[in-house]
Design a protein around this motif. Sequence first.
Motif, PDB file in Angstrom:
ATOM      1  N   TYR A 161       0.818  -1.213   0.000  1.00  0.00           N
ATOM      2  CA  TYR A 161       0.000   0.000   0.000  1.00  0.00           C
ATOM      3  C   TYR A 161       0.850   1.260   0.000  1.00  0.00           C
ATOM      4  O   TYR A 161       1.810   1.379   0.779  1.00  0.00           O
ATOM      5  N   ALA A 162       0.474   2.201  -0.847  1.00  0.00           N
ATOM      6  CA  ALA A 162       0.961   3.561  -0.701  1.00  0.00           C
ATOM      7  C   ALA A 162       0.224   4.163   0.502  1.00  0.00           C
ATOM      8  O   ALA A 162      -0.935   3.839   0.752  1.00  0.00           O
ATOM      9  N   MET A 163       0.926   5.033   1.216  1.00  0.00           N
ATOM     10  CA  MET A 163       0.360   5.576   2.452  1.00  0.00           C
ATOM     11  C   MET A 163       0.353   7.100   2.405  1.00  0.00           C
ATOM     12  O   MET A 163       1.169   7.721   1.702  1.00  0.00           O
ATOM     13  N   GLY A 164      -0.544   7.677   3.180  1.00  0.00           N
ATOM     14  CA  GLY A 164      -0.614   9.132   3.202  1.00  0.00           C
ATOM     15  C   GLY A 164      -1.102   9.668   4.530  1.00  0.00           C
ATOM     16  O   GLY A 164      -1.644   8.934   5.355  1.00  0.00           O
ATOM     17  N   TRP A 165      -0.869  10.951   4.712  1.00  0.00           N
ATOM     18  CA  TRP A 165      -1.366  11.698   5.870  1.00  0.00           C
ATOM     19  C   TRP A 165      -2.266  12.824   5.365  1.00  0.00           C
ATOM     20  O   TRP A 165      -1.911  13.530   4.417  1.00  0.00           O
ATOM     21  N   PHE A 166      -3.381  12.986   6.043  1.00  0.00           N
ATOM     22  CA  PHE A 166      -4.299  14.084   5.798  1.00  0.00           C
ATOM     23  C   PHE A 166      -4.636  14.718   7.135  1.00  0.00           C
ATOM     24  O   PHE A 166      -4.401  14.130   8.190  1.00  0.00           O
ATOM     25  N   ARG A 167      -5.184  15.915   7.082  1.00  0.00           N
ATOM     26  CA  ARG A 167      -5.615  16.570   8.318  1.00  0.00           C
ATOM     27  C   ARG A 167      -6.894  17.345   8.069  1.00  0.00           C
ATOM     28  O   ARG A 167      -7.180  17.756   6.941  1.00  0.00           O
ATOM     29  N   GLN A 168      -7.635  17.537   9.158  1.00  0.00           N
ATOM     30  CA  GLN A 168      -8.877  18.294   9.073  1.00  0.00           C
ATOM     31  C   GLN A 168      -9.002  19.179  10.302  1.00  0.00           C
ATOM     32  O   GLN A 168      -9.049  18.683  11.429  1.00  0.00           O
ATOM     33  N   ALA A 169      -9.025  20.473  10.050  1.00  0.00           N
ATOM     34  CA  ALA A 169      -9.209  21.449  11.120  1.00  0.00           C
ATOM     35  C   ALA A 169     -10.701  21.739  11.275  1.00  0.00           C
ATOM     36  O   ALA A 169     -11.477  21.536  10.334  1.00  0.00           O
ATOM     37  N   PRO A 170     -11.117  22.229  12.445  1.00  0.00           N
ATOM     38  CA  PRO A 170     -12.531  22.531  12.654  1.00  0.00           C
ATOM     39  C   PRO A 170     -13.071  23.495  11.599  1.00  0.00           C
ATOM     40  O   PRO A 170     -12.461  24.520  11.316  1.00  0.00           O
ATOM     41  N   GLY A 171     -14.195  23.135  10.994  1.00  0.00           N
ATOM     42  CA  GLY A 171     -14.825  23.995  10.002  1.00  0.00           C
ATOM     43  C   GLY A 171     -14.172  23.989   8.638  1.00  0.00           C
ATOM     44  O   GLY A 171     -14.572  24.755   7.753  1.00  0.00           O
ATOM     45  N   LYS A 172     -13.165  23.137   8.462  1.00  0.00           N
ATOM     46  CA  LYS A 172     -12.463  23.091   7.181  1.00  0.00           C
ATOM     47  C   LYS A 172     -12.543  21.697   6.588  1.00  0.00           C
ATOM     48  O   LYS A 172     -12.812  20.723   7.280  1.00  0.00           O
ATOM     49  N   GLU A 173     -12.280  21.614   5.290  1.00  0.00           N
ATOM     50  CA  GLU A 173     -12.271  20.319   4.624  1.00  0.00           C
ATOM     51  C   GLU A 173     -10.970  19.584   4.921  1.00  0.00           C
ATOM     52  O   GLU A 173      -9.950  20.194   5.256  1.00  0.00           O
TER      53      GLU A 173
END
Length: 126
Positions: free
Chosen positions: A32-44
Amino acid sequence: QVQLVESGGGLVQAGGSLRLSCAASGRTFSTYAMGWFRQAPGKEREFVAAISRSGGTTTSADSVKGRFTTSRDNAKNTMYLRMNSLKPDDTAVYYCAAGLAPVAATLSHSSEYHYWGQGTQVTVSS
């Protein structure tokens, strides 16, 4: 199927560092290729960084370039995100994700990922 569990989040002062870990279940982590994402309050949710199956290729968002580094240890079924020089704008829930991809490819769109962790909170105080 892959199960992902993030850890290492917490509260840190601006300018500080954290290292997030993403532990994967199963014996197929290296496929698997792997990734990091993030989500702040009120944002995508937004892309942070990605790494290819072997770990030989990485990519990151412009907002974290030079500050965040992603790596993986396929023998330990674990991916890492080293975050330095943290800013209050980095405050978010951080998610790791796994997706099928060619050997040297990285994936930077959330739609390309098949499996997601539950997230870990990172809070950077000013």
